[in-house]
Structures are given as C-alpha cells and as structure tokens.
Write a protein that holds these residues in place. Structure first.
Motif, PDB file in Angstrom:
ATOM      1  N   TYR A 330      43.313  68.331  48.186  1.00 21.62           N
ATOM      2  CA  TYR A 330      42.267  69.426  48.720  1.00 21.62           C
ATOM      3  C   TYR A 330      40.751  69.033  48.816  1.00 21.62           C
ATOM      4  O   TYR A 330      40.075  69.631  49.049  1.00 21.62           O
ATOM      5  CB  TYR A 330      42.528  70.545  47.571  1.00 21.62           C
ATOM      6  N   LYS A 331      40.618  67.787  48.747  1.00 22.58           N
ATOM      7  CA  LYS A 331      39.469  67.208  49.086  1.00 22.58           C
ATOM      8  C   LYS A 331      38.266  67.932  48.541  1.00 22.58           C
ATOM      9  O   LYS A 331      37.245  67.992  49.162  1.00 22.58           O
ATOM     10  CB  LYS A 331      39.417  66.858  50.699  1.00 22.58           C
ATOM     11  N   GLY A 332      38.425  68.571  47.334  1.00 20.48           N
ATOM     12  CA  GLY A 332      37.044  69.302  46.869  1.00 20.48           C
ATOM     13  C   GLY A 332      36.770  70.646  47.097  1.00 20.48           C
ATOM     14  O   GLY A 332      35.796  71.025  46.911  1.00 20.48           O
ATOM     15  N   ASP A 333      37.637  71.242  47.875  1.00 16.48           N
ATOM     16  CA  ASP A 333      37.448  72.530  48.458  1.00 16.48           C
ATOM     17  C   ASP A 333      38.402  73.641  47.271  1.00 16.48           C
ATOM     18  O   ASP A 333      39.373  73.994  47.524  1.00 16.48           O
ATOM     19  CB  ASP A 333      37.856  72.706  49.786  1.00 16.48           C
ATOM     20  N   SER A 334      37.304  73.848  46.627  1.00 15.50           N
ATOM     21  CA  SER A 334      37.867  74.536  45.222  1.00 15.50           C
ATOM     22  C   SER A 334      38.401  75.988  45.668  1.00 15.50           C
ATOM     23  O   SER A 334      39.298  76.649  45.115  1.00 15.50           O
ATOM     24  CB  SER A 334      37.064  74.746  44.016  1.00 15.50           C
ATOM     25  N   MET A 335      37.550  76.488  46.702  1.00 16.10           N
ATOM     26  CA  MET A 335      38.050  77.953  46.993  1.00 16.10           C
ATOM     27  C   MET A 335      39.247  78.024  47.571  1.00 16.10           C
ATOM     28  O   MET A 335      40.118  79.075  47.771  1.00 16.10           O
ATOM     29  CB  MET A 335      36.805  78.578  47.919  1.00 16.10           C
ATOM     30  N   ALA A 336      39.332  77.094  48.675  1.00 17.71           N
ATOM     31  CA  ALA A 336      40.684  76.951  49.539  1.00 17.71           C
ATOM     32  C   ALA A 336      41.701  76.783  48.504  1.00 17.71           C
ATOM     33  O   ALA A 336      42.891  77.403  48.700  1.00 17.71           O
ATOM     34  CB  ALA A 336      40.548  75.656  50.424  1.00 17.71           C
ATOM     35  N   PRO A 351      37.183  79.464  41.111  1.00 14.61           N
ATOM     36  CA  PRO A 351      37.042  77.995  41.903  1.00 14.61           C
ATOM     37  C   PRO A 351      35.796  77.421  41.004  1.00 14.61           C
ATOM     38  O   PRO A 351      34.839  77.907  40.617  1.00 14.61           O
ATOM     39  CB  PRO A 351      36.611  78.595  43.219  1.00 14.61           C
ATOM     40  N   GLY A 352      35.800  76.116  41.104  1.00 12.94           N
ATOM     41  CA  GLY A 352      34.953  75.337  40.295  1.00 12.94           C
ATOM     42  C   GLY A 352      33.305  75.861  41.105  1.00 12.94           C
ATOM     43  O   GLY A 352      32.434  75.563  40.319  1.00 12.94           O
ATOM     44  N   SER A 353      33.365  75.998  42.281  1.00 13.90           N
ATOM     45  CA  SER A 353      32.132  76.079  43.120  1.00 13.90           C
ATOM     46  C   SER A 353      31.141  77.464  42.536  1.00 13.90           C
ATOM     47  O   SER A 353      30.124  77.265  42.849  1.00 13.90           O
ATOM     48  CB  SER A 353      32.389  76.461  44.495  1.00 13.90           C
ATOM     49  N   SER A 354      32.062  78.115  41.634  1.00 13.64           N
ATOM     50  CA  SER A 354      31.355  79.291  41.267  1.00 13.64           C
ATOM     51  C   SER A 354      30.413  79.123  39.777  1.00 13.64           C
ATOM     52  O   SER A 354      29.686  79.840  39.390  1.00 13.64           O
ATOM     53  CB  SER A 354      32.397  80.466  40.741  1.00 13.64           C
ATOM     54  N   GLU A 360      32.021  72.114  42.116  1.00 14.87           N
ATOM     55  CA  GLU A 360      33.039  71.673  43.087  1.00 14.87           C
ATOM     56  C   GLU A 360      33.913  70.548  42.782  1.00 14.87           C
ATOM     57  O   GLU A 360      33.413  69.513  42.057  1.00 14.87           O
ATOM     58  CB  GLU A 360      31.943  71.503  44.583  1.00 14.87           C
ATOM     59  N   GLY A 361      35.292  70.655  43.101  1.00 14.40           N
ATOM     60  CA  GLY A 361      36.227  69.750  42.966  1.00 14.40           C
ATOM     61  C   GLY A 361      36.951  69.915  41.689  1.00 14.40           C
ATOM     62  O   GLY A 361      37.880  69.162  41.342  1.00 14.40           O
ATOM     63  N   TYR A 362      36.756  71.285  41.138  1.00 15.28           N
ATOM     64  CA  TYR A 362      37.297  71.642  39.979  1.00 15.28           C
ATOM     65  C   TYR A 362      37.971  73.119  40.424  1.00 15.28           C
ATOM     66  O   TYR A 362      37.432  73.908  41.053  1.00 15.28           O
ATOM     67  CB  TYR A 362      36.622  71.423  38.666  1.00 15.28           C
ATOM     68  N   THR A 363      38.833  73.369  39.292  1.00 15.23           N
ATOM     69  CA  THR A 363      39.263  74.921  39.170  1.00 15.23           C
ATOM     70  C   THR A 363      39.297  75.208  37.659  1.00 15.23           C
ATOM     71  O   THR A 363      39.632  74.223  36.874  1.00 15.23           O
ATOM     72  CB  THR A 363      40.449  75.458  39.700  1.00 15.23           C
ATOM     73  N   ARG A 364      38.893  76.481  37.129  1.00 15.23           N
ATOM     74  CA  ARG A 364      39.103  76.950  35.846  1.00 15.23           C
ATOM     75  C   ARG A 364      40.106  77.644  35.562  1.00 15.23           C
ATOM     76  O   ARG A 364      40.272  78.741  36.088  1.00 15.23           O
ATOM     77  CB  ARG A 364      37.850  77.237  35.257  1.00 15.23           C
ATOM     78  N   PHE A 365      40.882  77.252  34.453  1.00 19.51           N
ATOM     79  CA  PHE A 365      42.161  77.988  33.999  1.00 19.51           C
ATOM     80  C   PHE A 365      41.458  78.955  32.783  1.00 19.51           C
ATOM     81  O   PHE A 365      40.787  78.342  31.674  1.00 19.51           O
ATOM     82  CB  PHE A 365      43.115  77.451  33.644  1.00 19.51           C
TER      83      PHE A 365
END
Length: 388
Positions: A330-336, A351-354, A360-365
């Motif tokens: 996913y090359k860092g696009d957390s929303m995608a 999404p990590g971008s929030s 960016e580059g992460y997602t939160r569970f």
C-alpha cells in the motif's frame, strides 16, 4: 452567510468516506468488524450506575451545579493518594467534560495567538484541534518506531524550546500504544524546567497497560507538580465514556486558569454525574484490573493473529489501541488501505493520516471486540487476499 474564518483552520472530516462505505456494506447485509472508534464495549459497573440513578431522583440535583462538589474534589485527592501514591490538594483539581473537551479548551487559557506549543506526532487529533482553537503555532516532535514511539527532547531545537509555552505529552500513547518509563518522565521534567515550559500530560490509559507493567501518574515524579498538570479520565478505566468524567490535576495556577476559562462557558458538571464519579473513585477496582487482563487477551488475539497470517504488527504496550504499519503493497496510503480493508474484509480501522504528521503509513485498530470476534476479523483479512 459568511462563517468564521476560524473554521478554515480545520480540515475535512476524514471519517466521512469510511462511514459512507460502512453504511453501504451494512445495507448489503455484509458482516462488519468495527475496530475504528475507541469506545469501550465493557459494561459500566453497577455501583456507578446506581449512584447516578439515585442522585438523579433528587430534584435538587437537576439545578446548576456551579462548582465541583467538595466531596468530588476530596474523592479525587483520596484516589490519587491510594492509586498513585501522589499527595494533591483540592485546589489542584478541576473537572471537565472529558479530556477531549479539556484538551480542546485548555490552550485558550494558557497561550496567546501565535505562541508556540509542542505536540507529539502522531497524536490524538484533539491535540491539534486545541492548538488551532487557541490560535497557537504547533511544532511537532516525532514519536517514531526508532524511539519506541516515545518522546525524545533531543529532537527539539533550542530556539523552538525557548519559544514554546507548553508541551503536550500523552503516555500511554493514542494511537501508538507506547508506555512511558522513569527515564522518559525525568528527562521531560528536566527539559521543562530548563526552558520554562509547561507540561500537559494526557493520562487517559493508566489502567490499560500490558505484560505486568503497572500504570502510574506523571505527578509521581519529583518536580512534576512544579512544571505541569495532567488530564485524568475515568472514561476508559470505568467504562463511563458517555458521561464525560475527567479532571485537570496539577499546578494550582494552571488549574485555576483552566477553572476560570470553564466558568465562562459552563455552569458545572451535572450533579448526578458528579456523584457517579465519586462512586467510581471511592469504589472497588477489581473490575478495572480484570478489564486490563481482558484488553491484553484482545491485544494478543489481534497482534498475534495478524502476525500468523503474515502481517507483522508489533504488540501494543498499553492503551486500547494497536498501531499497525501498512502492508508493503500500500506504499503509505492509509486511507486507500482502510477503504480496501472495509470492502474486502469487512474490517473497519482508522487511517494513520488522521493522527497528524508521521501518522501516514499506519492504521489504528481499537480493541473493542472480544477475542473470538477478533479471531474472525483476522480470518476475514486472511481470506480477503489484501495482504498478497
């Protein structure tokens, strides 16, 4: 009508697209695993609910509170002594409607337009929103994997440190799940003293720390009360998120400034909620400790489960969150990634971008499902092919 230019300081709501996708999939009858919002799914203890219900039956308690009840302030004092071994006085305590509200407003009492404040990155979004509401200029200090997602004051240039009015610290950290230690806190206190910076500590997750580590308070450390204050929340420890029970605790002049600001916009916390808070503070803690063990079981199910299917997600050290690096494809696009994760696996994350720069580059569970449901979510991710 032209609305305030102040609104231009805030970006678009990032969750809109995620919610639209969620509603569309629900309409199709899809099974969804919502791990995006940090709202505990545990039951609020009975003695807290009974205290609120009893107080609500007294007509006198439906009037303006106008102040924090002396009994409530005394309960906070007792709790800090019993839970953290910290001696405080009632003038060091002021309630607010959750740390979200408190952190959003406190900057208005502490800084002027254009002043510099230090914020962590990644960070909980209200830290950024509060800076913008106060008209302050945020300078972001990094919390990265290289430093175990802990603050390193050596990354802050001297000219920035000399200009800064206050520094927000949040440990255990949302979203990264990192946990502070003695060395970090002592270094922060020495830094604050050297540059005359106020430290504001967000202590929302002191009761959700894993692997046998015991959570504490920033105010336990020598010199902390001279340079700072912390927001202490009952929300996650006692599962009272909707009741919004939080306190700013620490240096009396800082707490007094915050109290003065709040007196201009509020008539005091609803009295039945104050009585419920007293019941939480003075009541048993066995369910709080069991809940921590339950969160760790969820952490193990999620992080261990994801690693077992080829997604290398490190264990969270604390909080009710897991900070997962995106799969390499996913090359860092957390929303995608988050949109694809909902569509392909029915799993909803944030999404990590929030969470600001470096998110960016992460997602939160969020650990808001029991282990068996988390296992189902992990299997759904495996079956979706999203990691291929």
């Amino acid at each position: 009508m032209e609305f305030s230019t102040r609104l231009g300081r805030f970006g678009d709501e990032i969750f809109g697209a995620l919610n639209d996708k969620k509603l569309a999939l629900e309409a199709e009858g899809r099974t969804l695993y919502n791990m995006s919002v940090g709202t505990p799914d545990f039951e609020t203890p009975l003695h807290i609910r009974e205290a609120l219900a009893t107080a609500a039956m007294d007509p006198e308690n439906w009037k303006y509170a106008l102040r924090d009840l002396p009994e409530l302030l005394d309960a906070v004092v007792r709790y800090y002594d019993r839970r953290f071994g910290v001696s405080i006085t009632p003038d060091m305590v002021c309630s607010c409607y959750g740390t979200q509200e408190g952190m959003g407003h406190v900057g208005m009492a502490l800084v002027n337009e254009g002043d510099t404040i230090l914020l962590p990155t990644p960070c909980y979004p209200v830290f950024i929103a509060g800076a913008k509401m106060a008209g302050a200029e945020p300078w972001y200090y990094p919390m990265t994997a290289e430093t175990n997602f802990l603050p390193d004051v050596n990354t802050i240039p001297e000219d920035v440190a000399r200009a800064a009015k206050f520094m927000v610290v949040s440990l255990p950290a949302n979203p990264m799940g990192s946990v502070g230690n003695d060395e970090v806190y002592r270094e922060l206190i020495a830094f604050a003293k050297q540059y005359d910076i106020l430290l504001l500590h967000d202590n929302a997750y002191s009761d959700i720390i894993f692997d046998g580590v015991k959570g504490g308070s920033f105010l336990q450390y020598e010199g902390a009360a001279d340079v700072g204050a912390e927001f202490f929340s009952l929300s996650k420890s006692f599962d009272v998120t909707g009741a919004r029970m939080s306190f700013l605790i620490g240096r009396p002049d800082v707490v007094g400034a915050f109290r003065k600001l709040r007196s201009q916009i509020d008539f005091g916390m609803f009295l039945p909620i104050q009585y419920a808070a007293i019941a939480a503070l003075d009541g048993p803690r066995d369910m709080v400790e069991q809940q921590c063990r339950d969160y760790q079981a969820r952490r193990d199910a999620l992080c261990g489960g994801l690693r077992s299917i080829g997604w290398n997600v490190p264990d969270s050290k604390g909080s009710m969150f897991v900070w997962a690096p995106l799969p390499a494809n996913y090359k860092g696009d957390s929303m995608a990634f988050c949109l694809d994760l909902i569509e392909k696996a029915g799993v909803i994350t944030t999404p990590g971008s929030s969470f600001g720069p470096l998110g960016e580059g992460y997602t939160r569970f969020a650990l808001v499902l029991p282990p068996e449901k988390i296992a189902e979510a992990v299997q759904s991710i495996a079956d979706s092919g999203i990691l291929d």
